[in-house]
Design an enzyme around this catalytic site. Structure first.
Site, short mmCIF file in Angstrom:
data_model
loop_
_atom_site.label_atom_id
_atom_site.label_comp_id
_atom_site.label_asym_id
_atom_site.label_seq_id
_atom_site.Cartn_x
_atom_site.Cartn_y
_atom_site.Cartn_z
N ASP A 1 5.88 0.72 15.29
CA ASP A 1 5.87 2.14 15.64
C ASP A 1 5.74 2.23 17.15
O ASP A 1 5.39 1.25 17.82
CB ASP A 1 4.70 2.84 14.96
CG ASP A 1 4.91 3.03 13.46
OD1 ASP A 1 6.07 3.23 13.05
OD2 ASP A 1 3.92 2.95 12.71
N ARG B 1 18.17 10.75 4.25
CA ARG B 1 17.47 11.95 4.70
C ARG B 1 18.35 12.80 5.62
O ARG B 1 19.34 12.31 6.16
CB ARG B 1 16.16 11.61 5.40
CG ARG B 1 16.28 10.70 6.62
CD ARG B 1 14.90 10.38 7.16
NE ARG B 1 14.96 9.49 8.33
CZ ARG B 1 13.90 9.16 9.05
NH1 ARG B 1 12.71 9.63 8.75
NH2 ARG B 1 14.01 8.35 10.09
N ARG C 1 0.85 -1.19 0.00
CA ARG C 1 0.00 0.00 0.00
C ARG C 1 0.88 1.24 0.00
O ARG C 1 1.90 1.29 0.68
CB ARG C 1 -0.91 0.02 1.23
CG ARG C 1 -1.99 -1.04 1.19
CD ARG C 1 -2.88 -1.00 2.43
NE ARG C 1 -2.11 -1.26 3.64
CZ ARG C 1 -1.97 -0.38 4.62
NH1 ARG C 1 -2.48 0.82 4.53
NH2 ARG C 1 -1.27 -0.70 5.70
N TYR D 1 8.71 -4.90 12.88
CA TYR D 1 8.82 -3.46 12.95
C TYR D 1 7.61 -2.89 13.68
O TYR D 1 6.48 -3.17 13.30
CB TYR D 1 8.92 -2.83 11.55
CG TYR D 1 9.06 -1.33 11.63
CD1 TYR D 1 10.30 -0.77 11.93
CD2 TYR D 1 7.97 -0.50 11.45
CE1 TYR D 1 10.43 0.61 12.05
CE2 TYR D 1 8.10 0.87 11.57
CZ TYR D 1 9.34 1.43 11.88
OH TYR D 1 9.46 2.78 12.00
N ARG E 1 -3.08 10.57 -1.79
CA ARG E 1 -4.23 11.41 -1.41
C ARG E 1 -4.53 12.40 -2.53
O ARG E 1 -3.61 13.03 -3.05
CB ARG E 1 -3.92 12.19 -0.14
CG ARG E 1 -3.71 11.32 1.07
CD ARG E 1 -3.53 12.19 2.31
NE ARG E 1 -3.08 11.36 3.42
CZ ARG E 1 -2.27 11.78 4.38
NH1 ARG E 1 -1.82 13.03 4.34
NH2 ARG E 1 -1.92 10.99 5.36
N ARG F 1 18.37 -4.42 8.82
CA ARG F 1 19.08 -3.28 8.24
C ARG F 1 19.45 -2.36 9.40
O ARG F 1 18.70 -2.23 10.38
CB ARG F 1 18.19 -2.54 7.24
CG ARG F 1 18.00 -3.28 5.95
CD ARG F 1 19.27 -3.35 5.12
NE ARG F 1 19.57 -2.05 4.49
CZ ARG F 1 20.72 -1.76 3.91
NH1 ARG F 1 21.71 -2.64 3.92
NH2 ARG F 1 20.91 -0.59 3.34
N GLU G 1 21.36 10.69 7.68
CA GLU G 1 21.05 9.30 8.01
C GLU G 1 21.45 8.38 6.86
O GLU G 1 20.96 8.54 5.75
CB GLU G 1 19.56 9.17 8.31
CG GLU G 1 19.14 7.82 8.84
CD GLU G 1 17.67 7.81 9.26
OE1 GLU G 1 16.91 7.02 8.68
OE2 GLU G 1 17.29 8.59 10.15
#
Length: 367
Positions: free
Chosen positions: A350, A280, A172, A348, A176, A249, A300
């Protein structure tokens, strides 16, 4: 007679939440961590009066009001909204992909025009059964967005060609058709006022903590201290890597103090071209709307993980999933050991998911 009810290995969010909840229930806990600080990867280092996210940008977001109220009971969160910018060879694009992005790419001004442009490119690609990440991405957003904003960034992040990465990584993509640069759809979002350390300090208030303690260097003696071990480290390390090492990673951070008030005008700028080595640049003061005379930026760099390096992103491919399931089976037969957190669960998470996982375990364990 054991000295503690729980020995909690790891002072990150999962371990800290469990320790707080156990302590609240009158249990005696000892928290240990091999690092010199608590908070795990959320730890902030104060540099020039700026809370620097030592292990990369951490932006709290959730739709769960219970979790939002929970974290705000320890520290007030500000109104920071994550709105990253992509830099592709000097061209700037808003993220996530929205009407601002589409105008910057194609000068289209209506959702219908943007949708038509994407569909035109998807149709031209003719991909009906995506076999890899590249084909999956193109089948979702077309070639322009893929080439400029996804391909090289993803290849840098994973250290592999997009054609070699599985399609499921990018099933996904947030697209928007509104002029909205808010990266997350979650209702609640922000940064702790004063930094994430305040959250961890609140969680661990009244709990004994020992830092610079490596569980594996004195495993037998430490294990004897408590009735139950709560383990939040790498699950393969707990079992002596007997089924092989799980792959991750890793990241490298290059911090700079600059004698300027505002370097890039945004907390996060992604570099999506293939020639820039880093993915970034983070300018930390913008997380808390800082007005300090100097600024701190972080480049980074993704890198391959090797034993001893910090494991950040699990490589959840078929090979590693098979290895993890063997460790999971071993863990299920361990008496008096609770496994929890992103490293012990090899997934992973959040931050809100880490907290949710810990609270769920607390409810079942203390039921």
């Amino acid at each position: 007679m054991k000295q503690y009810d729980y020995l909690i290995v790891g002072a990150g969010l999962w371990g800290s939440v469990f320790a707080h909840e156990a302590n609240k229930r009158g249990k005696k806990c000892l928290v240990i961590d091999r690092r010199s600080h608590t908070g795990g990867n959320t730890f902030c280092e104060n540099v020039e009066g700026i809370n620097v996210h030592k292990y990369g940008a951490h932006i709290f977001h959730t739709n769960d009001k219970e979790i939002w109220d929970y974290v705000n009971s320890f520290v007030e969160f500000n109104r920071y909204t994550n709105s990253p910018v992509a830099n592709y060879y000097g061209e700037l694009y808003n993220l996530p992909f929205n009407m601002n992005t589409f105008y910057q790419l194609w000068k289209v001004k209506t959702p219908a025009e943007a949708q038509a442009k994407i569909q035109e490119q998807v149709k031209a690609a003719g991909i009906t059964d995506p076999k890899n990440l590249e084909e999956q991405a193109i089948s979702l957003v077309g070639t322009d967005i893929y080439e400029k904003l996804i391909k090289a960034y993803t290849e840098k992040q994973w250290g592999r060609k997009a054609t070699e990465l599985p399609a499921f990584i990018i099933k996904r993509l947030p697209v928007r058709f509104t002029f909205d640069n808010n990266y997350f759809n979650d209702k609640y979002q922000g940064i702790p006022i004063g930094g994430y350390n305040k959250l961890t300090e609140g969680l661990l208030e009244g709990v004994e903590v020992r830092l610079g303690v490596d569980f594996f260097q004195d495993r037998e003696a430490l294990s004897e201290l408590a009735e139950t071990i709560v383990y939040t480290g790498q699950i393969d390390e707990y079992f002596g890597f007997q089924h092989g090492q799980l792959e991750y990673r890793s990241l490298r951070f290059d911090n700079q103090i600059l004698d300027t008030e505002n370097y890039q005008g945004n907390a996060v700028v992604n570099y999506t071209d293939g020639e820039t080595e880093y993915t970034r640049i983070i300018e930390h003061k913008h997380f808390e709307f800082g007005t300090q005379p100097k600024t701190v930026i972080t480049h980074e760099y993704p890198q391959e993980w090797a034993k001893g390096a910090e494991p950040y992103y699990p490589v959840n491919d078929d090979k590693n999933s098979e290895i993890f399931n063997k460790y999971k089976s071993l863990a299920s037969s361990e008496e008096k050991v609770i496994f929890g957190g992103r490293l012990a669960e090899y997934r992973y998470y959040d931050m809100h998911q880490v907290i949710g996982s810990a609270l769920k375990k607390v409810k079942t364990h203390f039921a």
